[in-house]
Structures are given as structure tokens and as C-alpha cells.
Scaffold this motif. Structure first.
Motif, PDB file in Angstrom:
ATOM      1  N   ARG A 219       0.851  -1.190   0.000  1.00  0.00           N
ATOM      2  CA  ARG A 219       0.000   0.000   0.000  1.00  0.00           C
ATOM      3  C   ARG A 219       0.890   1.244   0.000  1.00  0.00           C
ATOM      4  NH1 ARG A 219      -4.094  -1.782   4.899  1.00  0.00           N
ATOM      5  NH2 ARG A 219      -5.146  -3.493   3.810  1.00  0.00           N
ATOM      6  N   PRO A 220       1.337   1.675  -1.183  1.00  0.00           N
ATOM      7  CA  PRO A 220       2.258   2.819  -1.240  1.00  0.00           C
ATOM      8  C   PRO A 220       1.679   4.098  -0.668  1.00  0.00           C
ATOM      9  CG  PRO A 220       2.186   1.651  -3.339  1.00  0.00           C
ATOM     10  CD  PRO A 220       1.065   1.116  -2.503  1.00  0.00           C
ATOM     11  N   GLY A 221       0.389   4.177  -0.556  1.00  0.00           N
ATOM     12  CA  GLY A 221      -0.214   5.400  -0.030  1.00  0.00           C
ATOM     13  C   GLY A 221      -0.709   6.305  -1.139  1.00  0.00           C
ATOM     14  N   GLU A 222      -1.572   7.226  -0.768  1.00  0.00           N
ATOM     15  CA  GLU A 222      -2.171   8.132  -1.743  1.00  0.00           C
ATOM     16  C   GLU A 222      -1.154   9.206  -2.154  1.00  0.00           C
ATOM     17  OE1 GLU A 222      -6.019  11.143  -2.123  1.00  0.00           O
ATOM     18  OE2 GLU A 222      -5.765   9.850  -0.373  1.00  0.00           O
ATOM     19  N   SER A 223      -1.095   9.482  -3.463  1.00  0.00           N
ATOM     20  CA  SER A 223      -0.144  10.486  -3.967  1.00  0.00           C
ATOM     21  C   SER A 223      -0.651  11.891  -3.683  1.00  0.00           C
ATOM     22  CB  SER A 223       0.047  10.309  -5.484  1.00  0.00           C
ATOM     23  OG  SER A 223       0.587   9.037  -5.771  1.00  0.00           O
ATOM     24  N   ARG A 224       0.286  12.748  -3.269  1.00  0.00           N
ATOM     25  CA  ARG A 224      -0.026  14.168  -3.059  1.00  0.00           C
ATOM     26  C   ARG A 224       0.867  14.967  -3.995  1.00  0.00           C
ATOM     27  NH1 ARG A 224      -0.406  11.592   1.794  1.00  0.00           N
ATOM     28  NH2 ARG A 224      -2.348  11.952   2.988  1.00  0.00           N
ATOM     29  N   VAL A 225       0.266  15.416  -5.095  1.00  0.00           N
ATOM     30  CA  VAL A 225       1.025  16.042  -6.164  1.00  0.00           C
ATOM     31  C   VAL A 225       1.242  17.513  -5.868  1.00  0.00           C
ATOM     32  CG1 VAL A 225       1.086  16.558  -8.635  1.00  0.00           C
ATOM     33  CG2 VAL A 225       0.113  14.391  -7.832  1.00  0.00           C
ATOM     34  N   LYS A 226       2.488  17.949  -6.050  1.00  0.00           N
ATOM     35  CA  LYS A 226       2.810  19.375  -5.925  1.00  0.00           C
ATOM     36  C   LYS A 226       4.023  19.678  -6.789  1.00  0.00           C
ATOM     37  CE  LYS A 226       3.418  19.114  -1.465  1.00  0.00           C
ATOM     38  NZ  LYS A 226       3.752  19.465  -0.064  1.00  0.00           N
ATOM     39  N   SER A 227       4.300  20.953  -6.959  1.00  0.00           N
ATOM     40  CA  SER A 227       5.461  21.366  -7.747  1.00  0.00           C
ATOM     41  C   SER A 227       6.716  21.215  -6.906  1.00  0.00           C
ATOM     42  CB  SER A 227       5.286  22.818  -8.206  1.00  0.00           C
ATOM     43  OG  SER A 227       6.399  23.223  -8.980  1.00  0.00           O
ATOM     44  N   ILE A 228       7.700  20.462  -7.439  1.00  0.00           N
ATOM     45  CA  ILE A 228       8.923  20.194  -6.682  1.00  0.00           C
ATOM     46  C   ILE A 228      10.140  20.325  -7.585  1.00  0.00           C
ATOM     47  CG2 ILE A 228       7.864  18.676  -4.960  1.00  0.00           C
ATOM     48  CD1 ILE A 228       8.734  16.303  -6.669  1.00  0.00           C
ATOM     49  N   SER A 229      11.293  20.514  -6.958  1.00  0.00           N
ATOM     50  CA  SER A 229      12.572  20.541  -7.665  1.00  0.00           C
ATOM     51  C   SER A 229      13.285  19.229  -7.408  1.00  0.00           C
ATOM     52  CB  SER A 229      13.435  21.718  -7.197  1.00  0.00           C
ATOM     53  OG  SER A 229      14.755  21.603  -7.695  1.00  0.00           O
ATOM     54  N   LEU A 230      13.536  18.473  -8.459  1.00  0.00           N
ATOM     55  CA  LEU A 230      14.218  17.186  -8.302  1.00  0.00           C
ATOM     56  C   LEU A 230      15.635  17.379  -7.758  1.00  0.00           C
ATOM     57  CD1 LEU A 230      13.183  15.020 -11.397  1.00  0.00           C
ATOM     58  CD2 LEU A 230      12.585  14.685  -9.007  1.00  0.00           C
ATOM     59  N   ASN A 231      16.297  18.418  -8.244  1.00  0.00           N
ATOM     60  CA  ASN A 231      17.662  18.676  -7.756  1.00  0.00           C
ATOM     61  C   ASN A 231      17.674  18.877  -6.231  1.00  0.00           C
ATOM     62  OD1 ASN A 231      18.689  18.484 -10.311  1.00  0.00           O
ATOM     63  ND2 ASN A 231      18.734  20.694 -10.679  1.00  0.00           N
ATOM     64  N   LYS A 232      16.697  19.607  -5.734  1.00  0.00           N
ATOM     65  CA  LYS A 232      16.613  19.864  -4.294  1.00  0.00           C
ATOM     66  C   LYS A 232      16.334  18.572  -3.535  1.00  0.00           C
ATOM     67  CE  LYS A 232      14.234  22.764  -0.897  1.00  0.00           C
ATOM     68  NZ  LYS A 232      13.174  23.776  -0.688  1.00  0.00           N
ATOM     69  N   LEU A 233      15.410  17.748  -4.056  1.00  0.00           N
ATOM     70  CA  LEU A 233      15.095  16.475  -3.411  1.00  0.00           C
ATOM     71  C   LEU A 233      16.310  15.560  -3.381  1.00  0.00           C
ATOM     72  CD1 LEU A 233      11.532  15.445  -4.669  1.00  0.00           C
ATOM     73  CD2 LEU A 233      12.205  16.182  -2.395  1.00  0.00           C
TER      74      LEU A 233
ATOM     75  N   MET B  70       7.154   4.030  -8.991  1.00  0.00           N
ATOM     76  CA  MET B  70       7.325   4.623 -10.329  1.00  0.00           C
ATOM     77  C   MET B  70       6.097   4.366 -11.199  1.00  0.00           C
ATOM     78  SD  MET B  70      10.040   6.301 -10.250  1.00  0.00           S
ATOM     79  CE  MET B  70       9.977   6.722 -11.975  1.00  0.00           C
ATOM     80  N   ASP B  71       5.525   3.193 -11.076  1.00  0.00           N
ATOM     81  CA  ASP B  71       4.300   2.910 -11.837  1.00  0.00           C
ATOM     82  C   ASP B  71       3.177   3.845 -11.419  1.00  0.00           C
ATOM     83  OD1 ASP B  71       5.568   0.900 -13.216  1.00  0.00           O
ATOM     84  OD2 ASP B  71       4.812  -0.719 -11.946  1.00  0.00           O
ATOM     85  N   ARG B  72       3.054   4.117 -10.107  1.00  0.00           N
ATOM     86  CA  ARG B  72       1.996   5.009  -9.615  1.00  0.00           C
ATOM     87  C   ARG B  72       2.236   6.445 -10.061  1.00  0.00           C
ATOM     88  NH1 ARG B  72      -1.407   3.434  -5.598  1.00  0.00           N
ATOM     89  NH2 ARG B  72      -1.438   5.538  -4.715  1.00  0.00           N
ATOM     90  N   LEU B  73       3.507   6.820 -10.225  1.00  0.00           N
ATOM     91  CA  LEU B  73       3.840   8.187 -10.662  1.00  0.00           C
ATOM     92  C   LEU B  73       3.906   8.313 -12.176  1.00  0.00           C
ATOM     93  CD1 LEU B  73       6.635   9.105  -8.073  1.00  0.00           C
ATOM     94  CD2 LEU B  73       4.195   9.632  -7.973  1.00  0.00           C
ATOM     95  N   HIS B  74       3.519   7.260 -12.888  1.00  0.00           N
ATOM     96  CA  HIS B  74       3.513   7.255 -14.364  1.00  0.00           C
ATOM     97  C   HIS B  74       4.921   7.480 -14.933  1.00  0.00           C
ATOM     98  CE1 HIS B  74      -0.861   7.216 -14.324  1.00  0.00           C
ATOM     99  NE2 HIS B  74      -0.825   8.196 -13.437  1.00  0.00           N
TER     100      HIS B  74
END
Length: 574
Positions: free
Chosen positions: A410-424, A542-546
Motif C-alpha cells: 500500500r504505497p499510499g495516496e499520492s499528493r502532487v505538488k510542484s517540486i525541484s528534483l535537484n533539491k530532493l 514509479m508505476d503510480r507516478l507514471h
């Protein structure tokens, strides 16, 4: 002239070419006929027929010489003139004049050459259709009637005539003769014109049918060559009579090598199936349609799954005369079906196991609390301390395993927001460097693209990065290099979309053959204390995030994992 003026473009060129050929044929036969008359005249003269007058012979030769000269002029004009219809009318009218002169010098009403008018009229109809036939018939009637009338009234005396003026037929007989000939001329013009029109109409219909058949053949070939399915047609002896490009690519055979050869020889596996499927009797019959699945081994060792549709090739009468084989490559469909079954199975087992794992947490918490109480109650000594440490350590390991399993199920529900991959990435690197897993002998190298803002779930991406960093650190027990790179990329799914690529590479031992084949398989691990869920969780997220993820070994050594994330993701999609 109006009808000819309306003909333009390719039709005008075809009309002119046809008229050019007809005029050439007319000129050939005209010269041939003139030569025949000339030869006959010379033969008569050589044989010494004394009853022929000298002036008649001279007139013959003058007429024939004139005809030759005019024919040469026609040949010159045929190449120079653009309006060939005008040249055709001129030739037909001059031909009637030539025939009239020939009748005059061969006896007028007694001449045997009046039939040449009919030939000229038929020629006019052939060259210029009904209009040419009528015009030639009219000119022939006028000229023939004029010669006969002038002879009757004594105005002219034909050179070859043996009849003297008082012995001429009476007016009624003469009128009847002229009327019959003129009637015959116009009848010949009408009938030959009618026949010419029918021939022209048939020729046009034939040409139209030929063009339609040509277009239909081109369309048929285009369809056969364009379809993605392999198409093979067999005759009643199972010899290949059609092998389309898709079949060439599918079976790695060229059509010209397969043509008219037995299918059992070109495609043994297909031929074997057809032999087993067919009843080899004297009166072999085929079903309307059959379907089967076949496996074909390519030259590169890759097995393709093919779906074969068999139908009978029938004659117009409905009698079978062969078979039509249609092959569809269902390899990807098979993979999707297998993946779907696997995912459905995992989902079912995951839901069941997640419930069980959830229930395990409660007694584990009780055991952990009890151990802490026991630690304070029992007498401290080396054996007791070691046993309590073992129990505490195993409880922690079980808790981590349960947490990993719940995260996978159960990966959990996705909470989509604008993010910087470099920062993550930088935050995750800092986190791993301050954890108990870090090895100080590992050096980090980053190469990031300045534009890595995406719409996605930051918590799930952090989990992905954490798991991949843990695997990379564990693979470099003696130290090494950890490389992270970000760059723009394109994702190929249902449609091409823009995205960001993240490449994580270590300099450890890399994947062995077994590890690579089970790369994202749950509960498979090469670590002594691993759960086998790290990469499986990454794949699930990754599948859940398309997104896409794939791995392999770097040419310089070590493992390399590549992640592809889309720039944007709707909440509804997640």
C-alpha cells in the motif's frame, strides 16, 4: 472543331497520338495501293497488250507519280503540323479527287474503280468517326455524279472509255446507276461511322476498365504491403503465392525466395502445424476460419508469440483453391497479459499480507515493550544482555520488514505538488550521509540540469531515492563513487511526453545474471540481511507516478539505475 477544341491535357495527347498512328497506316496503304496499280500497269505493258492506248498509260503514270509526290508531302506535314485533324480531312478529300481522276482515265461509267470510294468512306469513318465518313461520302457522291453527268452530256470523254456518244445508256439507266452508287456511298458512310463509334466507345470503356483495374491493383498491393499483420497465401498444393513485407520481417525471409515454394520448406514450424491441423484425405476440406497460437524462434534467439488465423481461399464458384494465413505478433500482448496477471496476483496477496502484517505490528509492539521492562527487572550480566540485544535487534528487523512490506502493498495516496528534483536529490544525499548506512570511503559526484521542476509526489520520490541510495551504498562495502545525474528526457507511453531523467550509478560489483533477470521482483535479494523489497517498492512507486525505471551494468563497472519522471501528473491520474 469545337469537339476537338474541348479535348485538352492527357486526353488531347491520346487523341493526337491515335490520329497520328491512323494517318500513318492510311499513308502506308495508299502507297501500297498506288504501287499495286503501277505494278499492274507495267505488267500489262510488258506483256504487250495492244488494246491499251498510249495516252491512257501516260495518264496512269502521271497520276501515280502525283500520288507518290503527295504522299511524300503528307509524310512531311504529318511531323510538322499540330492540327492533325485538318491534315486528315485534306487527305480524305484529295483521296476522293484521286479516285475520281482514276475513274476518268479508266473509262468513266465503265471504270471498275468506283468501289474505291467505299474504301475511302470507310477509311474516313475509321480516322474521323461518323463525321469523317459522312463528309467523305458526300464528296465522293458529288465527284462521281459530276463525272458521270459530264460524260453523259458529252462535256468530257473519259480516256479509257470504249463507248462513243450515241451508244451511251439512256438517262433512266444512268440516273439509276448514279443513285445506287450514291446510296451505297452514304450507307457505307453511315454503317462504317456507326461501327467506328461503337469501336471508339468500346475502346474508351476498355481503357477506363483497364485504368480502374490498374488503380484497384495498386490499392490492393498498397493495402497488402501496408498492413502490420503477416499475410501468406497458399495454393491448393500449399505452395506460397503471396508473402507480404510484414511476413518478411516477421519470419526473416524474403518474398522472392519464398514464392512458389512449399510452406513446409520455407517455414517448417508453420508447415508442421498445418500438417497436424489438416486432414490429409482425398477430399480435404477447410473450415471457414481457424485460430491458433504459435511460437517462432528468430535467428537472434528471440521467441515471438504469433496468433495465426487460417481461412480458405475460394474461387468465384466457392470451391476452395488454397489457404490464407494471417499472422499477428502478440508478444507484447502476452507480456501485458502476464504482467497483468502478476500484478493482480501481487495485489491480491499484497492486500491479504498487508492485513496480516498490520496485525503483526501490535504483538510486536507488546513484545518490544515487554523486553524493555525485562531489561530493567532481570539481573544484568553478559548472557542476559546479549540475549536481550538479540531480541531487540530481531524485533527492529521484523518491524523494518513489516514497514517495507506495507509500503510495497500500500504505497499510499499520492499528493502532487510542484517540486525541484535537484533539491530532493541533495536533501536525500544529506540524509543518507548522516545515517548509519553511510560509508565515509564513498565519494559523491553530481551533474544536474538547471531545470528540473516537475509536478509529482515529493514523499514518494524521496522514498525512491532513499532505497536506491541504500542499495548503492551497500554495494560499495570498501568505498567507491556514487554518481547522480539529471537531464531532460522523453517518455514513450501512449504518447510521447516531456520528462526528467535521473541516473544513479555506483562503482560496486554490479548485477549478476540472476540478479538482473529478477531486478524488480519482490522478495528477491542478494544481500544477507535484505528483505528483497527495496527495488520492488521503487518499481511500484514509479508505476503510480507514471514514470519508467530500468537498470543495468555500466561499461566502466558497477550498477546503473535510470529513472524517467514526467514533468506533469494530474491528481486524477495518480
Amino acid at each position: 472543331m469545337e469537339a476537338r477544341a474541348a479535348i485538352t491535357g492527357p486526353d488531347h495527347y491520346s487523341f493526337r497520338l491515335a490520329l497520328f498512328e491512323r494517318l500513318r497506316i492510311l499513308m502506308f496503304f495508299r502507297v501500297l495501293f498506288i504501287s499495286l496499280i503501277l505494278g499492274t500497269s507495267l505488267l500489262i505493258q510488258v506483256k504487250g497488250f495492244q488494246n491499251l492506248q498510249a495516252d491512257v498509260n501516260i495518264s496512269y503514270y502521271i497520276l501515280l507519280a502525283s500520288a507518290y509526290i503527295i504522299s511524300i508531302l503528307y509524310a512531311y506535314l504529318l511531323k510538322k503540323l499540330q492540327d492533325l485533324s485538318l491534315l486528315a480531312y485534306i487527305q480524305l478529300l484529295l483521296d476522293t479527287v484521286f479516285i475520281t481522276v482514276l475513274i476518268y482515265i479508266s473509262g468513266g461509267i465503265e471504270s471498275i474503280f468506283s468501289f474505291l470510294y467505299v474504301l475511302s468512306i470507310i477509311t474516313g469513318s475509321i480516322i474521323l468517326d461518323k463525321k469523317g465518313g459522312v463528309i467523305t461520302a458526300s464528296s465522293s457522291s458529288i465527284l462521281y455524279g459530276l463525272v458521270i453527268d459530264l460524260q453523259y452530256y458529252g462535256v468530257i470523254h473519259p480516256l479509257g472509255s470504249k463507248i462513243i456518244q450515241p451508244e451511251l445508256p439512256n438517262s433512266a439507266y444512268l440516273f439509276f446507276t448514279v443513285l445506287i452508287n450514291i446510296g451505297g456511298f452514304f450507307l457505307a458512310g453511315y454503317l462504317s461511322g456507326l461501327l467506328a463509334e461503337q469501336v471508339k466507345r468500346s475502346r474508351i470503356e476498355l481503357q477506363t476498365t483497364k485504368e480502374n483495374l490498374g488503380q484497384l491493383e495498386v490499392l490492393q498491393k498498397s493495402i497488402i504491403n501496408s498492413i502490420a499483420s503477416g499475410l501468406i497465401v497458399l495454393d491448393d498444393n500449399d505452395n506460397i503465392i503471396l508473402f507480404n513485407p510484414a511476413a518478411e520481417e516477421m519470419f526473416e525471409k524474403k518474398a522472392y525466395l519464398a514464392f512458389e515454394r512449399p510452406v513446409y520448406e520455407i517455414l517448417p514450424s508453420v508447415g508442421k502445424f498445418l500438417r497436424n491441423a489438416s486432414q490429409h484425405t482425398e477430399n480435404r476440406t477447410y473450415k471457414e476460419s481457424e485460430m491458433a497460437d504459435l511460437d517462432f524462434l528468430r535467428s537472434d534467439g528471440y521467441i515471438t508469440h504469433l496468433r495465426l488465423y487460417i481461412s480458405s481461399l475460394k474461387q468465384i464458384s466457392g470451391k476452395p483453391k488454397g489457404r490464407i494465413l494471417v499472422f499477428q505478433d502478440v508478444t507484447q500482448i502476452k507480456k501485458i497479459e502476464e504482467e497483468k496477471k502478476r500484478v493482480e496476483g501481487l495485489a491480491l496477496v499484497g492486500e491479504l499480507a498487508a492485513g496480516i502484517a498490520h496485525e503483526i505490528r501490535n504483538p510486536m509492539a507488546s513484545i518490544s515493550g515487554s523486553i524493555e521492562i525485562l531489561k530493567d527487572e532481570i539481573a544484568p550480566n553478559e548472557i542476559n544482555n546479549r540475549l536481550i540485544d538479540i531480541i531487540s535487534r530481531e524485533i527492529d528487523r521484523l518491524n523494518r520488514l513489516v514497514n517495507d512490506f506495507l509500503l510495497f502493498a500500500r504505497p499510499g495516496e499520492s499528493r502532487v505538488k510542484s517540486i525541484s528534483l535537484n533539491k530532493l536529490i541533495m536533501e536525500s544525499l544529506e540524509l543518507i550521509q548522516n545515517s548509519r548506512h553511510w560509508n565515509k570511503n564513498i565519494k559523491i559526484f553530481t551533474k544536474t540540469h538547471p531545470h528540473t521542476i516537475i509536478e509529482s509526489d515529493p514523499d514518494q520520490i524521496r522514498q525512491v531515492l532513499w532505497n536506491l541510495f541504500i542499495n548503492a551504498v551497500d554495494a560499495m562495502e570498501n568505498g567507491g563513487e556514487l554518481h547522480i545525474e539529471t537531464s531532460p528526457a522523453k517518455l514513450l507511453s501512449e504518447k510521447e511526453t516531456e520528462g526528467i531523467r535521473i541516473v544513479i550509478r555506483d562503482t560496486g560489483r554490479g548485477f549478476d545474471e540472476e540478479g538482473f533477470s529478477h531486478l524488480f521482483m519482490p522478495f528477491f535479494t542478494t544481500k544477507k540481511a535484505g528483505s528483497g523489497l527495496g527495488l520492488a517498492i521503487v518499481k511500484r512507486i514509479m508505476d503510480r507516478l507514471h514514470g519508467n525505471i530500468y537498470g543495468g551494468n555500466h561499461p566502466e563497472g558497477g550498477a546503473e539505475i535510470t529513472i524517467l519522471l514526467p514533468l506533469g501528473m494530474n491528481i486524477s491520474e495518480s
